[in-house]
Structures are given as C-alpha cells and as structure tokens.
Design a protein around this motif. Structure first.
Motif, PDB file in Angstrom:
ATOM      1  N   GLU A 544      41.473  37.124  43.500  1.00 19.47           N
ATOM      2  CA  GLU A 544      42.231  36.532  42.391  1.00 19.47           C
ATOM      3  C   GLU A 544      41.310  35.819  41.414  1.00 19.47           C
ATOM      4  N   ARG A 545      40.240  35.239  41.920  1.00 17.82           N
ATOM      5  CA  ARG A 545      39.299  34.547  41.040  1.00 17.82           C
ATOM      6  C   ARG A 545      38.330  35.511  40.369  1.00 17.82           C
ATOM      7  N   ILE A 546      38.167  36.689  40.921  1.00 14.63           N
ATOM      8  CA  ILE A 546      37.159  37.632  40.435  1.00 14.63           C
ATOM      9  C   ILE A 546      37.685  38.515  39.316  1.00 14.63           C
ATOM     10  N   ILE A 547      39.002  38.792  39.296  1.00 13.40           N
ATOM     11  CA  ILE A 547      39.545  39.816  38.388  1.00 13.40           C
ATOM     12  C   ILE A 547      39.188  39.551  36.926  1.00 13.40           C
ATOM     13  N   LYS A 548      39.527  38.373  36.413  1.00 14.38           N
ATOM     14  CA  LYS A 548      39.284  38.098  34.990  1.00 14.38           C
ATOM     15  C   LYS A 548      37.792  38.074  34.653  1.00 14.38           C
ATOM     16  N   PRO A 549      36.941  37.402  35.446  1.00 10.47           N
ATOM     17  CA  PRO A 549      35.505  37.470  35.148  1.00 10.47           C
ATOM     18  C   PRO A 549      34.956  38.896  35.180  1.00 10.47           C
ATOM     19  N   LEU A 567      34.929  46.764  42.605  1.00 11.03           N
ATOM     20  CA  LEU A 567      36.357  47.023  42.866  1.00 11.03           C
ATOM     21  C   LEU A 567      36.556  47.548  44.288  1.00 11.03           C
ATOM     22  N   GLU A 568      35.639  48.383  44.734  1.00  5.23           N
ATOM     23  CA  GLU A 568      35.743  48.896  46.096  1.00  5.23           C
ATOM     24  C   GLU A 568      35.583  47.769  47.123  1.00  5.23           C
ATOM     25  N   TRP A 581      44.891  44.480  43.926  1.00  8.20           N
ATOM     26  CA  TRP A 581      43.914  43.831  43.062  1.00  8.20           C
ATOM     27  C   TRP A 581      43.319  44.793  42.052  1.00  8.20           C
ATOM     28  N   VAL A 582      43.091  46.036  42.435  1.00  8.42           N
ATOM     29  CA  VAL A 582      42.537  47.009  41.487  1.00  8.42           C
ATOM     30  C   VAL A 582      43.550  47.293  40.379  1.00  8.42           C
ATOM     31  N   GLY A 583      44.818  47.405  40.752  1.00  6.89           N
ATOM     32  CA  GLY A 583      45.856  47.602  39.742  1.00  6.89           C
ATOM     33  C   GLY A 583      45.931  46.418  38.790  1.00  6.89           C
ATOM     34  N   VAL A 614      39.841  54.213  46.594  1.00 15.50           N
ATOM     35  CA  VAL A 614      40.628  53.088  46.082  1.00 15.50           C
ATOM     36  C   VAL A 614      41.855  53.615  45.339  1.00 15.50           C
ATOM     37  N   ARG A 615      43.012  53.015  45.586  1.00 16.08           N
ATOM     38  CA  ARG A 615      44.252  53.418  44.939  1.00 16.08           C
ATOM     39  C   ARG A 615      44.953  52.178  44.387  1.00 16.08           C
ATOM     40  N   ILE A 616      45.921  52.446  43.447  1.00 13.41           N
ATOM     41  CA  ILE A 616      46.682  51.351  42.847  1.00 13.41           C
ATOM     42  C   ILE A 616      48.159  51.545  43.169  1.00 13.41           C
ATOM     43  N   SER A 617      48.955  50.511  42.972  1.00 17.64           N
ATOM     44  CA  SER A 617      50.381  50.562  43.282  1.00 17.64           C
ATOM     45  C   SER A 617      51.151  51.237  42.163  1.00 17.64           C
ATOM     46  N   THR A 618      52.358  51.631  42.487  1.00 11.83           N
ATOM     47  CA  THR A 618      53.236  52.259  41.491  1.00 11.83           C
ATOM     48  C   THR A 618      53.548  51.291  40.370  1.00 11.83           C
TER      49      THR A 618
END
Length: 1014
Positions: A544-549, A567-568, A581-583, A614-618
């Motif tokens: 959660e802290r890494i996404i924006k940076p 991301l992996e 998180w990737v989505g 790695v996959r993302i949600s619908t």
C-alpha cells in the motif's frame, strides 16, 4: 551576508512526537504538548480598523502570494505604536497576576519594542523594572541584573526619573541580593530626593546583607530628616542582627518596639523566625511559629515561603517539612499547588535546592484523578525545572520516583524524558529511558526521534546507526515512520545495498527497513535500485505504501523492466495478499489527469505483465477499461491485453474504484469551498475546516481582501483558531505589510502551540518584511532561531523567497550606503557592496547569467546605478569608471570589462587604475588583476606589463614558483612583453626554488645583461 544558497534550516521540530503519547490507555497528553495546560492565555488580535477597499488599493502584490511592492514604505498596521506596546505589556501583566511570573522572551520583546518606539509611560517603566525580580524565577540573579540594567538604559532616553523609579530599582536589588552602599545610591538619585519608602527599602537591602554599620547610618539619616520609624524598619533591624549573627541585639529591637508601642504582627514573627533560621536555631524557629499561632496569627503562603527560602539558603533541609505545616489550612487541603508556591519551587530548583522544592509538593494532599484527567500535570513543572537546571540524573530519578510512588504523578519519569528530549539533552534522555525500562515502563519508537535528529546533526550517518542500535538494545523496534522520516533522510544512498547491510548490522530486521528504503528510492526515480534491493533482501513489502511512489518513479525513469520486477515481488511478498495490488497500480494511471499522455505506458506495462504470472482482478480490469480516453487508437489492443491478464478468482474486498464521490475540502477549489461553506452554515454544522481551507486558499492566491474577510468572520463568530489558521492569519499580516500585527500573531502562535513549526516560505517572507522595515538584526535572529527547528531541502519556491529576502537586504544596504555618503561625504565599502550586487545579478554562476539579468532585473540595475551616482557625487566623474572596472574585475565579468576598455568614451586616469591594481595585489586578488590585464590588452594608456609585475609580486611573497612560471607562459601566449623588473624577479624566484629557467626567459635575461654592459 544573506545568500539564497546558504539559507538552510534544520528539521528538529519534527522530533516533537506528533500526538503520540508516552502512556498507553487513559492518558491523552501527547509528548509534545506538555505545556499546553500552563499556556492558556491567548493574545487577542484586534481587527483592522481600516476599510478593506482602501487597503486593497494601497497594497499591490508584487507576486502571487508575495509581499507588497512598497513594503518598505507601508505602515498599514491598524494599531498605533502606543496601543501595540500596551498590548504586549498587558500580556506580561496577565502572566504576573495569574502566575506570579513573567517569561524572559516576552520581556525581551517588550524591551525591544520600547527601544524601537523610544517611548513608554511611567506605569510601563515601573512595570518593566519590576519584571526583573523574582518574577523571573528560572533566571540567575546576574541575568536579572543585566536585564534591569538594559531596561534602565532603554527608558533613560525618554523617562523622567522620580523616586518611584529608584524605589522599584531597590526592590529588584533586594530580590537579586545585590550589594549596595546607601550613600552612593542616594547620590546616584540626585537631584531626586529619597522618601520614607526609599529608606525602608535601603534598610531592607542592607539587613539582608547583615550590614549593621550601614543600617545604623541610614537610621541616623532618617532621624535627621525627621522620618519616623515603623514596623517595617524594626523588621529589617531584626533580620540584620540575625544575618550578622548577633541574636542578642534582637532583644534591643524588641525593647524599642515596646517603648514606641509598636505591636508584633505576623510580619514581625516572620522576621524573627528568619533570623533564627539563618543561625540554624531549629528549636527557636518552631517555638516562635507555635507562639505566633497561639496568639492568633495566621501565616500566609508568602511568609512561609520566605522562611523556607531562608532555610534552603543555609541548607537546613530537615526543618522545611515542619515549617510547611504552618501554611494556611485552605492551602494544605488543596492538592493543586498555588502559582506563587510553584514559582518558589522553580526558584529553589535553579538555586540548587531541588529536594526543598519537592517538600513543597509533598506537603499538599494527594490528587485524585478522574477518567479524563491529565495524570501527568501534578509536579510536572518541578520535573521540567530540574531538567532545565541540569540537575544530575540521580536527583531527577529520586524526585520522579517520589512523585510516582506517592501517586502524585504516575508519569513523572516520562515528563522528565520528554523535557530532556525537547531541550536536546540526549545523554540524560537515554539515561532516563534506561530507568524507564528497568521500571517496566513502555518505550516507544517516537521517543527516539529527537535523538536521531540530534545524532545526525552531530555525528552524521554513524550517529543514526548508533541510535538505531541503541533502540534495538532497549528492545524498541523502530516503526515505519522512524526509518522513513528520521533515519533515511540523514544517511548516504551512494550504495543502497551497502546501506541495507548497515541497517542489518544494527540488529534491525529486513522487513522493518525494506519498505521505507524502497519508497525513498522510488520517490527519487531510482526504480532499478529499488528493484535490486527488493530482489536481494527477501522480506515482506507494504504494498500500500509502495504503489504511489512506484507510479511516480516509473514516470520519472521509464524503467519498464525494473517496474515489472517490483510488481512481481510486491504481489508475492505483500503484507496483505487479499488485495489486488497490481490492479491498483494500473488504476493509478487511469485516475491520473495525465491519462491521455500516459495511456501508452499502461499498454506497455499490461503487455509486459502478460508474459509473467502476475494477474489483476476483474474490478481493476473493468475500471481501467471504463476510463479509457476517447479516440485512443490502440483501445482495442489495450482492452484485449487487460482481459488477458485478468483472473476472475482475484477479488479485492475493498471498494477502491468509487467514482463521482464528493471531493474532500483539501481537493476543492475556491468556488466549491464557498458553496460547501454555505451548505454547512445552512445545516448549522461545524465550518472550521472549510474556513481554514478558504483562509489558506486566499492567502496563497494573494486575494488579501477575501482572506481578511474570512479572518474577521472567524473572530466574529468565535471560531477556535487552530495553529494552521493562526499561521495563515500571520501570513496575511505579512503580505499586507502589517509588521506589528504579524509579530503579535506569531507571539500568540508560539505561546499557544510552542511546537508548531511555520513553513519556510512564511518565515522567509516575514524576515523580508523585517528587512524592508530596517530591522536587519531581528530578521537575522529570526532566521537563526528558525534554523534550529527545520531543514529545508530547497526548490524553486524557496529559492524565489530567498531571492526576495536577499534583494531586500541589498536594497537596505544601498540605502544605508547613500545615507552615510550624504552625511559624511565618503563612500564606505563601495567596492564590496558593488561586487556583492554584481555577483548576485549573475546568481553566483556565470557572466552570461549576469548579462541576461542586467536587462531583465531592473531593480538590481537601479541599485548599481545608485551606487555609481553616489560615487560620482562624492568623488567626481573619474571615480565612477575606476569603481566599475574594479568591481567587474573582482567578480570576473571579463566580457563586460573588455567592452568598457574598448569604448572610446570610457575614460579614466591610468595612474589611478594602477593604484587600484596595487590594492588588489596587497589583497592577493590574482584573478582580478589577471582580468584587468587580459581585458586591457591593446589599450595604449594601460601599462599591462606592470599589472603582470604586480601579479608576480604576489607569487613572490607566497613563494609560489610554479604559478609564477604559469603566469610567464600566459604572458607569452598573450604576446605581452615583460618589463625588466618582471624578468629579474622571476629569475630570482626560480633560482631560490632551484627551478630551471625557461629558454625564452634565459634569452631575455642575456639581452638585458648585454644592454647593461653596453
């Protein structure tokens, strides 16, 4: 001198513990708010009496959110100088009557204001003198005497001294144990005549010193003047005999009182008891106390405290508890200490009698605490005074242990630790932490924030690592904020991998350091470095802290490969694996305002992810598809890629894709804030947050009229002003040129929330306004004081503010130069001033910047012209050219200097130029000499070889043969024919240093020798 590249602030204020508490559970007192309960008084800022429309006309803004153009001339304060002085003194007076004390900083502020105004009323003068007594309990007598001398000197220029002034001065002398000679003091009063009160005070001062001879002399003077004796006189005589050790003489005083039918009162018994206490007659002290009580006398707290101070002065501690029992009954039944007793306690601590001060607290009943009461209030002042007075940690531990074990203050040790941190006493704080750990009291990471900052300033990176190691030793696990905000900014990132190993060597786990390290690297665009440490050091990642940076780092670096690796790792090692998180990372792009520019990046990332597991949600896929920009040419390809990397089994339980929600006030513009304010007012809801945002918005936009309207509305409706709102109001006064009101607001802000830190923009603008008002010293003191609380990274915004501050300083320097030139018909430091301005025009970089600035910056060009015109007026037209040549040469602006030399209309006296070059040689300014020599090449009336000889003279004095030979080479390249003097001196220098002569120099030397023989 102020230079914009040199203004650097230190970040110590962040160490004051951000609302976290020392205690778990019930206690809600934050570590950085310990003095809030003692600082309830707020200065009320008087609303402006001038019409807002008039103000807007005369206050034109130089820049958005800047200072007025005519800030130097503006006097927009709605308060007269006398009213402002009265407001400042009323604040001191309120402290005196409510707390029986004043604060030195407040007193100094008033003294400075009186100096500036050169005005004060008699009542104000007497009050300022009185403040230098025991009303400053935490200051030494020497400091208080220095203050009263400052006050006396300040008011002497406009005050008409009378007997009241000298009587007040005598009271200060008595309070500070100042030794006086009665006859000398009376002579100093001349032509003012002493009155009865003067003689009473003289007797009191002499009696405290036990000076019987002078006391007798004063009594004789009183008798000759026909002045009667009263109880106060006899009380002084009793104390005098006691201090002199002549207790038998006290009986004569009693006999005289009886003959004059002057009865004994509580004051008389107090004098008798003090005399016995001074001589350690313990039985007589208790006997006289009991005797007085039997006769129906009741001692008040002032009298008992006077006796206690006497006992402390002779270190007769054992009698103190017995004397305190004679305090009035209502005091002995009240748990809270009275203001006067608290001030006496402070005074005793600073006189090295802390255990006596503790006895004062122990004589009071135990307090009872409710569920919402502050359990750390009782005795907190005593603990903080001990820390401020640099008491040994063993004494502080003894006092805190007594307060905690008795139930008076369960968190006394935390109070002491907090104060030690705030005062920067790191060894004491660590010692107190150790005691807390031994007692089983909790230690939390934020306690170490000030220590980390102090260690970084003192020892650098090594200090940070040692402090972290200490934390681990004390079983205190550093949290995310500790590492991110108080460790990483002060270490070197030259090798992130080695840095991680250093953190591991302190005993920290990988998981504690990995996330803040990655976030710090990503925030500076070092995506590859973040990817490498994530791969090398296997630990959990707070995704959660890494996404924006990570999103911002990708936009800066465009490093697709490293981003995919992160991301992996983030997907596999996230602390919370129940979220997509990737989505969410992809959704950061889709939520951005720059989506049209960044949409190709989404396609690149999605394509790269399709070759991984790695996959993302619908939900994430649908959100991205629904927010695709219109007319995107590769929309179908992106949709197909997103669908390909979608896994329906992934479910993000939280609703992270809410759209069309009402924005938070932080994200509203001015119109939306106004509309929201009207809506809240209609519903009768709390409007403070919206008012604050509006106030800040208007101040930021420079809409000062609207900002004043909001500020007045807050005051009219009695809205509680938070520290942020007060800071905005302070900024408003600064931008409107209202220096006095800005000072009042800043004083109020500092007193109500002492740990609040103004942002650097407001501080620099305030200093700029001070400079425009010719308060240079105050501006420098402000910057020095604020530099202890912060460290500014920099940036265009701060640089612009600093430039304006330096410009203001330069303008004031030019004005002072002109004033002195007109007054004394001389031009002091003209060269230094001109060089400083020319160098600043080039921003300390190159002449090309100067050439652009000369055309664009009319203010600095005007300053240069003013200096030159002044020089012309004083020294004549010929001096102007030489002044300009010298300044341009000194700063190294050779293009401009060459242009001047080639201008046929630019005339100067060659011998005067040579004298100027000789001065450069005396100052060892080789670069300036070489600039003149190079730029004057080919100009017939300039003796260029002689200038090179002057440079050689400098090298000879410094015995720098290599540089001299280099100078010879440059002369050959420039085809400058050396003088005979130059050749001889260079040869001598080479021979002295056993250097081989260059062939050309040898030839010239031989020619010179042949010419001499012929």
């Amino acid at each position: 001198m102020l230079i914009r590249h040199c203004i650097q602030f230190k970040n110590t204020a962040r160490a004051v513990l951000y609302g976290k508490n020392f205690l778990n559970g019930k206690v809600s007192e934050p570590l950085n708010c310990c003095c809030n309960n003692f600082q309830k008084r707020l200065l009320r800022i008087e609303r402006s009496r001038r019409n807002i429309e008039q103000t807007s006309v005369s206050n034109q803004i130089l820049y958005a959110g800047g200072l007025p153009k005519d800030a130097k001339r503006m006097e927009k304060s709605s308060l007269t100088s006398e009213d402002l002085l009265e407001k400042l003194i009323s604040g001191l007076s309120a402290d005196m009557y409510q707390k029986h004390r004043v604060y030195k900083n407040d007193l100094m502020r008033v003294i400075d204001k009186v100096k500036a105004l050169n005005f004060s009323s008699k009542k104000q003068q007497l009050f300022l003198i009185r403040c230098c007594s025991e009303l400053l309990p935490d200051e030494t007598p020497a400091t208080r005497m220095a203050l009263v001398q400052d006050v006396w000197n300040t008011i002497s220029s406009h005050a008409k001294f009378d007997v009241d002034h000298y009587n007040e001065l005598l009271k200060v002398y008595i309070a500070n144990n100042r030794t006086i000679i009665a006859s000398s003091f009376i002579n100093e009063m001349s032509p003012v005549k002493p009155n009865h009160t003067t003689f009473e005070l003289l007797l009191k001062a002499l009696s405290e010193a036990g000076n019987i001879n002078q006391t007798t002399e004063v009594l004789s003077n009183m008798k000759s003047l026909g002045l009667s004796t009263n109880e106060n006189v006899f009380n002084s005589l009793i104390i005098c005999h006691g201090k002199a050790g002549k207790l038998d003489g006290m009986q004569e005083v009693f006999t005289m009182m009886s003959s004059l039918k002057i009865p004994k009162t509580a004051d008389t018994y107090t004098a008798i008891i003090k005399a016995y206490a001074w001589n350690k007659k313990n039985n007589l002290v208790i006997e006289q106390l009991s005797k007085a009580v039997e006769k129906g006398f009741v001692f008040n707290e002032f009298q008992i405290m006077d006796i206690v101070k006497t006992l402390a002065g002779v270190e007769n501690y054992e009698l103190v508890p017995k004397v305190l029992k004679f305090l009035p009954e209502e005091i002995l039944k009240t748990p809270s200490i009275s203001p006067y007793m608290q001030i006496v306690s402070t005074q005793l601590v600073f006189q090295n009698h802390p255990l006596v001060a503790l006895e004062i607290y122990k004589c009071l009943p135990l307090p009872s605490f409710g569920p919402k009461d502050d359990q750390g209030l009782h005795g907190r002042s005593l603990v903080r005074d001990c820390v401020k007075a640099s008491m040994p940690s063993s004494v502080i531990a003894l006092i805190t242990q007594e307060l905690m074990s008795s139930g008076r203050n369960p968190i006394a040790l935390q109070n002491a630790s907090e104060c030690a941190l705030q005062l920067g006493k790191v060894p004491l704080a660590l010692d107190l932490f150790t005691r807390m750990k031994i007692l089983g009291m909790p230690l939390r990471p934020h306690y170490f924030w000030p220590i980390l900052l102090h260690s970084s300033n003192t020892y650098g990176e090594k200090g940070i690592m040692n402090t972290l190691s200490t934390m681990v030793t004390m079983d205190v696990k550093p949290d995310y904020e500790t590492i991110k905000e108080y460790a990483l900014p002060y270490v070197s990132f030259t090798s992130p991998q080695n840095l991680m190993k250093k953190f591991m060597d302190t005993g920290l786990s990988i998981g504690v350091v990995l996330t803040p390290m990655m976030e710090t690297l990503l925030s500076t665009g070092q995506t590859r470095a973040a990817s490498e440490i994530c791969e090398l050091f296997q630990g959990k990642v707070d995704a959660e802290r890494i996404i924006k940076p990570l999103y911002k780092s990708y936009l800066m670096s465009c490093d697709l490969k490293s981003t995919i690796h992160i991301l992996e790792d983030m997907s596999n090692r996230a602390l919370d694996k129940n979220k997509d998180w990737v989505g969410r990372f992809l959704c950061q792009f889709m939520k951005s305002r720059r989506i049209k520019e960044d949409i190709n990046d989404v396609l690149k990332i999605a394509t790269a992810l399709s070759s991984t597991s790695v996959r993302i949600s619908t939900a994430a896929s649908d959100f991205c598809i629904s927010n695709l920009p219109e007319n995107y040419k590769d929309a179908e390809a992106l949709k197909a890629t997103l669908i390909a990397i979608t896994d329906e089994r992934l479910v993000d339980e939280e609703d992270m894709f809410v759209q069309n929600a009402m924005p938070h006030p932080k994200r509203m513009n001015e119109a939306s804030l106004r509309e929201h304010l009207n809506e809240l007012e209609a519903k009768g809801m709390n409007t403070r947050g919206v008012l604050r945002k509006l106030l800040q918005q208007y101040c930021r936009e420079g809409n000062l009229n609207a900002a004043r309207e909001i500020a007045d509305k807050c005051q009219k409706e009695g809205v509680f002003l938070s520290a942020g709102m007060k800071a905005a109001i302070f900024d408003l006064h600064v931008k409107m040129g209202e220096l006095d009101l800005a000072e009042l607001t800043l004083a109020d802000l500092s007193k109500s929330t002492p740990n609040f830190v103004l942002d650097e923009y407001k501080v620099i603008d305030f200093a700029t306004l001070m400079v425009y008002r010719n308060k240079i010293d105050q501006a420098l003191n402000l910057i020095k004081e604020q530099s202890k609380k912060r460290r500014v990274v920099g940036g265009r915004g701060v640089s612009a503010n600093c430039r304006r501050l330096v410009e203001a300083a330069h303008q004031e320097a030019v004005n002072e130069f002109v004033r002195l030139a007109n007054k004394y018909n001389t031009t002091p430091l003209k060269h230094e001033l001109l060089v400083t301005i020319l160098r600043h025009m080039g921003e300390g970089r190159s002449e090309d910047v100067f050439l652009v600035s000369e055309k664009a910056n009319g203010r600095y060009s005007k300053m240069v012209q003013t200096i030159l015109n002044t020089c012309k007026k004083v020294h004549g037209a010929s001096d102007v050219q030489l002044t300009l040549i010298a300044a341009l040469a000194d700063v190294g602006y050779r293009k401009t200097l060459r242009k001047l030399f080639l201008d046929p209309s630019f005339r100067f006296h060659p011998e005067a130029l040579l004298r100027r070059c000789e001065r450069f040689a005396d100052e060892k300014k080789i670069d300036a000499l070489e600039a003149i020599a190079e730029c004057s090449r080919g100009v017939r009336h300039v003796d260029t070889p002689e200038i090179y000889s002057l440079m050689l003279d400098v090298y000879q004095r410094e015995d720098e043969c290599d540089k001299a030979l280099s100078l010879w080479t440059r002369m050959q390249e420039a085809e400058v024919i050396p003088s005979q003097k130059f050749i001889r001196n260079l040869c001598s220098l080479c021979k002295a240093n056993k250097k081989t002569l260059p062939p050309e120099l040898s030839v010239l030397l031989e020619k010179q020798a042949k010419s001499a023989t012929v």
